[in-house]
Write a protein that holds these residues in place. Structure first.
Motif, PDB file in Angstrom:
ATOM      1  N   LYS A   5      -6.904  40.370  12.582  1.00 21.69           N
ATOM      2  CA  LYS A   5      -7.757  41.040  11.367  1.00 21.69           C
ATOM      3  C   LYS A   5      -8.640  42.004  11.223  1.00 21.69           C
ATOM      4  CE  LYS A   5     -10.469  39.481   7.145  1.00 21.69           C
ATOM      5  NZ  LYS A   5     -11.005  38.201   6.630  1.00 21.69           N
ATOM      6  N   LEU A   9      -8.532  45.903  10.371  1.00 23.38           N
ATOM      7  CA  LEU A   9      -9.782  46.831   9.624  1.00 23.38           C
ATOM      8  C   LEU A   9     -10.104  47.937  10.286  1.00 23.38           C
ATOM      9  CD1 LEU A   9     -11.743  43.676   8.204  1.00 23.38           C
ATOM     10  CD2 LEU A   9     -10.293  44.915   7.102  1.00 23.38           C
ATOM     11  N   ALA A  21     -15.538  54.088  -1.098  1.00 22.07           N
ATOM     12  CA  ALA A  21     -15.252  52.535  -1.394  1.00 22.07           C
ATOM     13  C   ALA A  21     -14.286  52.779  -2.637  1.00 22.07           C
ATOM     14  CB  ALA A  21     -16.642  52.035  -1.887  1.00 22.07           C
ATOM     15  N   ASN A 512      -4.707  50.894   2.421  1.00 18.63           N
ATOM     16  CA  ASN A 512      -4.846  50.859   1.048  1.00 18.63           C
ATOM     17  C   ASN A 512      -3.678  51.492   0.521  1.00 18.63           C
ATOM     18  OD1 ASN A 512      -5.312  50.282  -1.657  1.00 18.63           O
ATOM     19  ND2 ASN A 512      -7.016  52.133  -1.512  1.00 18.63           N
ATOM     20  N   SER A 530     -10.366  52.864   2.142  1.00 22.19           N
ATOM     21  CA  SER A 530     -11.438  52.207   1.594  1.00 22.19           C
ATOM     22  C   SER A 530     -12.323  51.869   2.677  1.00 22.19           C
ATOM     23  CB  SER A 530     -11.227  50.980   0.884  1.00 22.19           C
ATOM     24  OG  SER A 530     -12.218  50.082   0.653  1.00 22.19           O
ATOM     25  N   THR A 532     -15.480  50.405   2.701  1.00 21.66           N
ATOM     26  CA  THR A 532     -16.318  49.239   2.387  1.00 21.66           C
ATOM     27  C   THR A 532     -16.167  47.872   3.236  1.00 21.66           C
ATOM     28  OG1 THR A 532     -16.761  50.246   0.275  1.00 21.66           O
ATOM     29  CG2 THR A 532     -17.504  48.159   0.531  1.00 21.66           C
ATOM     30  N   VAL A 533     -14.789  47.515   3.281  1.00 18.72           N
ATOM     31  CA  VAL A 533     -14.172  46.146   3.996  1.00 18.72           C
ATOM     32  C   VAL A 533     -14.630  46.327   5.404  1.00 18.72           C
ATOM     33  CG1 VAL A 533     -12.539  45.938   2.284  1.00 18.72           C
ATOM     34  CG2 VAL A 533     -11.927  47.122   4.026  1.00 18.72           C
ATOM     35  N   PRO A 538     -19.893  44.026   3.612  1.00 17.36           N
ATOM     36  CA  PRO A 538     -19.144  44.712   2.614  1.00 17.36           C
ATOM     37  C   PRO A 538     -19.680  45.030   1.420  1.00 17.36           C
ATOM     38  CG  PRO A 538     -17.786  43.404   3.957  1.00 17.36           C
ATOM     39  CD  PRO A 538     -18.939  42.886   4.268  1.00 17.36           C
TER      40      PRO A 538
END
Length: 542
Positions: A5, A9, A21, A512, A530, A532-533, A538
């Motif tokens: 994971k 990311l 974001a 995304n 994105s 932010t994650v 976040p």
């Protein structure tokens, strides 16, 4: 060891430059919504004071630039991007120009002709939301067409490594001349690029009359079109000062200018014992007010740290390769007629300081690619991000340190040799002191299909004109192009036009993807990058 994971990311990271974001789409310039709240809740989420944070600090000082750059580099890039697009106000010290209202000597101080802007994106804001093509500034009477900033960090690293190679050859030649007590001549070559020759004598002196395309000090200066600045940090600090009237406070540049060796937070080595380093008006004095506007510490050190880190990671240009056979044919012809002698397609970095990379290529909005990505109707491009970092738990209880892998990386489709060339009188430009600037760096061609007009002065409206304008060292290649049939010339133009820039906020990515089933598509669900994650927190939006 990263989890799957986390690895996924991390892959998103590089989309730094435009990285927004999902709830905060980017524009060319961004307001501070803490100052100018609005119903759409658009703009930068943090005030300037919040972006300054705890100052430079260290890796164990939360909310400092060194803490964020090392432990949350995604946020560091995102913050740098927001700072790049921030609209600074007079209350924050923006303006006046250096020497405003004072008769100055523009023969020696070109900053007097620089334009006054209220954000970096005022000059570098196209395509939408990107560090794109610049404006026309009067640093010479014939104007200046500022280049785009895509791939800025890759250019810095390549130029720095070439410099190290050339200087190592010089040092080896001097050592051999002393040991053998005779004159030694060596060819200066790095990454397949020939910079002429150097002669070393037994007494340790050298003859640099055979050096070509670079100063006698063998320092490749990749920034400014005549090759004037070594590093991103100097470039950014100078722009804040001269173009925005905002004086940075920077101990790194100040120490290096005094002859010390400094490693910046982005990993660039500035050694004042080897190079002349540019320092801005206030140096490292937070109480200085060189422009006399009553404002001090206008650009704190942490802000310059974030800006440098952001621009190091700004993605390179993309390709719009839609399968047209003329693209490959044009590339082959480009090489055959000799253009690739100076516009070298690919160069290898030995030690990549970035923590991620991105490739942006053609896609269709109606047909998913093999990797499942599809474009949106705005741009017909899609991007894939790849992590280039390792996580280290230092046992501090803070988030892990994210370190670049520092591995080799092939920079594709850059098309430059980092040398200065004389392209003949059609490219010569007059200086304010009446002299002529005859030599300019080979302009990298990535993004050339999106960046007209052309030439260092923007005088050529299209690619045909700027090619025909070549002379001097490029005359033979220019004549070969002119002597081709129109159909073959067009193949070369098709190839050049597939090297494109792009609006990063509109690019569907592996992180995304675009989703045409989204209500309101393509205004919604068109895909983006994105960040932010990827933050440690976040929920803390930039």
């Amino acid at each position: 060891m990263k989890s799957k994971k986390t690895s996924k990311l991390l892959a998103l990271f590089f989309f730094t430059g435009a990285l927004i974001a999902m709830s905060v789409p980017a524009l060319g310039q961004l307001i501070d919504r803490t100052q100018t709240p609005n119903a759409a809740n658009e703009g930068i989420a943090k005030s300037f004071a919040q972006q300054v944070g705890a100052g430079r600090g260290d890796v164990n000082t939360p909310n400092s630039s060194l803490f964020i750059i090392n432990r949350d580099p995604f946020r560091a890039v995102r913050r740098g991007r927001q700072l790049f697009q921030r609209k600074f106000t007079r209350a924050q010290g923006q303006g006046p120009l250096e020497g405003d209202g004072v008769i100055g000597d523009i023969n020696t101080n070109l900053a007097l002709g620089a334009g006054l802007a209220d954000s970096c994106a005022a000059c570098h804001g196209r395509p939408r939301g990107s560090a794109g093509s610049g404006g026309d500034v009067v640093t010479r009477p014939d104007s200046r067409d500022a280049p785009h900033l895509f791939g800025l960090g890759l250019k810095e690293m390549l130029a720095d490594e070439i410099t190290a190679d050339l200087r190592n050859i010089r040092a080896q030649a001097i050592a051999e001349a002393r040991a053998r007590r005779r004159t030694i001549t060596r060819t200066l070559t790095s990454k397949g690029i020939n910079f002429g020759t150097i002669r070393a004598f037994p007494d340790g002196t050298v003859d640099t009359s055979g050096v070509r395309g670079v100063n006698a000090d063998l320092r490749v200066r990749p920034f400014f079109l005549q090759g004037g600045t070594i590093s991103i940090r100097e470039f950014a600090a100078g722009a804040f000062d001269a173009e925005m009237g905002l004086q940075p406070v920077d101990p790194d540049l100040t120490a290096a200018a005094a002859g010390q060796r400094v490693v910046t937070p982005a990993g660039m080595v500035l050694d004042g014992s080897l190079d002349q380093i540019e320092v801005t008006a206030n140096g490292d004095d937070p109480n200085g007010d060189q422009d006399g506007d009553g404002k001090t510490n206008e650009i704190p050190t942490s802000i310059l740290d974030f800006m440098e880190f952001y621009l190091l990671h700004y993605f390179k240009a993309g390709t719009r390769d839609n399968g047209d056979p003329d693209i490959d044919d044009g590339r082959s012809l480009f090489t055959q007629i000799g253009c690739a002698t100076c516009h070298i397609p690919n160069l290898t970095i030995n030690r990549d300081r970035r923590v991620a990379d991105v490739e942006t290529t053609f896609a269709r909005d109606d047909i998913p690619r093999a990797d499942g990505l599809r474009a949106n109707p705005f741009v017909h491009l899609a991007a894939v991000a790849t992590p280039l970092l390792t996580e280290v738990d230092d046992g501090s209880g803070h988030p892990t340190i994210k370190r670049p892998n520092l591995r080799s990386f092939v920079v594709r489709n850059i098309f430059t040799d980092f040398k200065r060339h004389d392209l003949g009188p059609n490219f010569h430009e007059i200086n304010y002191d009446g002299t002529l600037q005859r030599e300019f760096l080979t302009t990298p061609l990535w993004g050339v299909g999106s960046t007209g007009p052309y030439g260092h002065d923007g005088r050529s409206p299209n690619l045909q004109d700027v090619i025909r304008r070549h002379g001097g060292e490029a005359l033979a290649a220019r004549n070969r192009f002119v002597n081709l049939s129109l159909s073959l010339q067009n193949k070369i133009l098709v190839f050049l036009n597939h090297l494109v820039l792009f609006p990063p906020d509109d690019i569907s990515s592996n992180l995304n993807p675009a989703n045409p089933a989204t209500a309101g598509y393509p205004q919604f669900g068109h895909g983006s990058i994105s960040l932010t994650v990827l933050f440690n927190n976040p929920g803390d939006v930039e």
